[in-house]
Design an enzyme around this catalytic site. Sequence first.
Site, PDB file in Angstrom:
ATOM      1  N   LYS A 129       1.289 -16.027   5.435  1.00  0.00           N
ATOM      2  CA  LYS A 129       2.580 -16.188   6.090  1.00  0.00           C
ATOM      3  C   LYS A 129       3.418 -17.184   5.293  1.00  0.00           C
ATOM      4  O   LYS A 129       2.876 -18.106   4.664  1.00  0.00           O
ATOM      5  CB  LYS A 129       2.346 -16.692   7.519  1.00  0.00           C
ATOM      6  CG  LYS A 129       3.567 -16.766   8.405  1.00  0.00           C
ATOM      7  CD  LYS A 129       3.165 -17.220   9.813  1.00  0.00           C
ATOM      8  CE  LYS A 129       4.344 -17.266  10.761  1.00  0.00           C
ATOM      9  NZ  LYS A 129       3.945 -17.673  12.129  1.00  0.00           N
ATOM     10  N   SER A 206       5.587 -14.395  15.565  1.00  0.00           N
ATOM     11  CA  SER A 206       6.375 -14.691  14.379  1.00  0.00           C
ATOM     12  C   SER A 206       5.648 -14.381  13.073  1.00  0.00           C
ATOM     13  O   SER A 206       6.268 -14.370  12.012  1.00  0.00           O
ATOM     14  CB  SER A 206       6.756 -16.185  14.387  1.00  0.00           C
ATOM     15  OG  SER A 206       5.600 -16.999  14.267  1.00  0.00           O
ATOM     16  N   SER A 230       2.072 -15.722  18.246  1.00  0.00           N
ATOM     17  CA  SER A 230       2.596 -15.371  16.923  1.00  0.00           C
ATOM     18  C   SER A 230       1.587 -14.680  16.015  1.00  0.00           C
ATOM     19  O   SER A 230       1.980 -14.026  15.042  1.00  0.00           O
ATOM     20  CB  SER A 230       3.140 -16.622  16.227  1.00  0.00           C
ATOM     21  OG  SER A 230       4.337 -17.034  16.837  1.00  0.00           O
TER      22      SER A 230
END
Length: 302
Positions: A129, A206, A230
């Site tokens: 990420k 996310s 997330s």
Amino acid sequence: MTSWQEIAKAKRESVLNSIPKEWILDTIPTPEECPNANIFLDGYLPDKENSITHSTALGLVNKILNKELTSYEITKAFCHRTAILHQLTNCCSEIFFERGYKKAKQLDEYFAKTGKLVGKFHGIPISLKDQFNLEGIDSAIGYVSLLNKPKKLEDTSKLAIILENAGCVFFCKSTTPMAMMADVTNSNIYGETVNSLNRKLSCGGSSGGEGAMVGGRGALIGFGTDIGGSIRTPSAFQGIYGLRGSSNRLPYCKISNSFEFQPVLSSVVGPMCQDLNDLKEITKLIICLLYTSDAADDMQCV
């Protein structure tokens, strides 16, 4: 003065230009024409590359050990799939394939000389990420204001160091919504990232770019972060395995965030994987390496 729109456009173009020209699609099918990115990729990519990307991470390590595959071959297969997947889903925030190839070749040379693997995940490409800091690469986390501010060596995330010591290969980072406070992945930098299983739908957030990446087998193992879903939401949306562990269970040291040092609701790191056994083993490996080194003292820096 350069506008934020121009800065964001330049970044999108930079990411796309990081893909070799021979891997750029002449025509990108619409979500209506081809909703499932995996179906397109499996039909588009060579059979040998598909056999690699449809394996498990631990299975690929065994093939390296048995001299059936090299780390370079594995890394190139995942880079190729990621390049096409990004054009279909907009999942990458950063692409640095050459850096991955260089690391893979070093691992191959080490194995050829010693007959030993560097670690349990020797030669396995891992996606991260955008929050995770790597030297020379932005960690913009959706903010235009954080673009073009590459991280220094001393900024490198503790988890990245542990994974690299275990033989993992880094080759890309994945998109997040701005500030990461959303269950969809859309930002002023990259626009929307879509679901790898159904491009007409959201990938979640996310860690949405990571969900699309692993869901599309651009990587078999990736790492996201989670406070209120997330990791779990993108994993559910893409039909993959994700783990949101307890606070401080895995090292969060030197990971970029919007709300650093707040103690009320701690964000946690976790793996996202195609295979459940890969998820178990990568988690176990990190914990074992962490607590057999001096890293435990500074594992939670933010």
